[in-house]
Design an enzyme around this catalytic site. Structure first.
Site, mmCIF file in Angstrom:
data_model
loop_
_atom_site.group_PDB
_atom_site.id
_atom_site.type_symbol
_atom_site.label_atom_id
_atom_site.label_comp_id
_atom_site.label_asym_id
_atom_site.label_seq_id
_atom_site.Cartn_x
_atom_site.Cartn_y
_atom_site.Cartn_z
ATOM 1 N N VAL A 132 0.845 -1.199 0.000
ATOM 2 C CA VAL A 132 0.000 0.000 0.000
ATOM 3 C C VAL A 132 0.877 1.244 0.000
ATOM 4 C CG1 VAL A 132 -1.591 1.385 1.414
ATOM 5 C CG2 VAL A 132 -2.050 -1.032 1.035
ATOM 6 N N GLY A 133 1.963 1.205 0.789
ATOM 7 C CA GLY A 133 2.908 2.321 0.799
ATOM 8 C C GLY A 133 3.541 2.524 -0.561
ATOM 9 N N TRP A 149 2.289 1.622 -3.375
ATOM 10 C CA TRP A 149 1.225 2.050 -4.300
ATOM 11 C C TRP A 149 1.089 3.572 -4.279
ATOM 12 C CZ3 TRP A 149 -3.460 4.606 -3.530
ATOM 13 C CH2 TRP A 149 -4.346 4.576 -4.593
ATOM 14 N N HIS A 150 1.275 4.171 -3.100
ATOM 15 C CA HIS A 150 1.209 5.629 -2.999
ATOM 16 C C HIS A 150 2.405 6.293 -3.669
ATOM 17 C CE1 HIS A 150 -1.944 4.872 -0.015
ATOM 18 N NE2 HIS A 150 -2.275 6.144 -0.131
ATOM 19 N N GLY A 151 3.547 5.631 -3.657
ATOM 20 C CA GLY A 151 4.741 6.183 -4.286
ATOM 21 C C GLY A 151 5.981 5.450 -3.815
#
Length: 267
Positions: A101-102, A104-106
């Protein structure tokens, strides 16, 4: 304020997508369910960006947690403690999910730590579930009471806000600098910073008005578990159309002087 802005940006964008899709007879999946009324970080992620969480659960969490390696680890731990044998694979699965998820954010360290911050809290909560229950019983806390639920919501909201220190930043240095200023109670410049031309009384008034609208709509949906749109549609004709027209004419009256596009488009 950042949490409010982020929610309004992302949830509002999804509302536009849902509404436009329904004009063409397409019903999309729900993506938000009153996330700021969550009672835990795990509950927050079941309410925030639901489709991403569902995808991660189906294609990452379950395949990883039920893999042969995790099954072997669970059995070896269960020989010593059935509780650890059941919870450790779940903890590791959550850490992997939130690491992704981290990313995925960047692909930057502050985003990775943002994911691990949430994943770590969820994993720790799973491990400590027994201890939490025992502590609540020892202190005679009624976990079904309204007061306890309000405390859980407030606690979770504060934790989510602290996580934002790793989100909307340029790098880790800025993140640590913001954290230091946040807990520096000798610094009162924050009050001065609110008195700017771009954040005048009119802007504050509009912000509070729309914040109140979003809050009470969310509260109604959370408590009544009903559809606000259906509730409005059930009102008498004059009241219903008076409300519709008021909402329509509020758009040009309260529009922003300039826009920067959707914040979430960069993720």
């Amino acid at each position: 304020m950042y949490s409010v802005e982020l929610y309004a940006d992302f949830s509002g964008g999804m509302d536009v997508a849902l509404g436009v899709s329904e004009l063409f007879g397409i019903k999309l999946s729900e993506n938000f369910r009153q996330p700021y009324f969550a009672t835990s970080v795990a509950d927050f992620w079941r309410r925030w960006h639901i489709t991403l969480g569902q995808w991660m659960k189906d294609y990452v969490f379950y395949p990883f947690s039920l893999s042969s390696g995790m099954q072997k680890l669970g059995k070896s731990l269960a020989a010593k403690s059935r509780y650890l044998g059941r919870t450790i694979p779940m903890c590791l699965g959550n850490l992997l999910v939130f690491f992704l998820v981290g990313l995925w954010h960047g692909a930057e360290w502050h985003f990775i730590l943002y994911g691990m911050f949430h994943g770590g809290i969820i994993a720790f909560s799973i491990l400590m579930e027994r201890a939490y229950k025992s502590s609540a019983d020892a202190l005679h806390i009624d976990r079904a009471s309204k007061a306890w639920r309000i405390w859980q919501i407030a606690r979770t909201f504060i934790i989510i806000n602290l996580g934002c220190l790793l989100d909307e930043v340029r790098d880790l240095k800025q993140s640590f600098g913001m954290a230091k200023q946040l807990f520096d109670f000798s610094n009162f410049r924050l009050i001065e910073n609110f008195s700017t031309k771009s954040f005048d009384k009119f802007t504050i008034g509009i912000s509070l008005f729309f914040f109140a609208c979003v809050f009470f709509v969310s509260l109604y949906k959370e408590v009544k578990k009903g559809s606000v749109r259906e509730r409005i549609a059930s009102l008498p004709l004059v009241i219903r159309w008076g409300l519709y027209l008021a909402l329509i004419f509020s758009i040009p009256a309260f529009q922003a002087s300039d826009t920067i596009g959707f914040m979430y488009a960069k993720f």
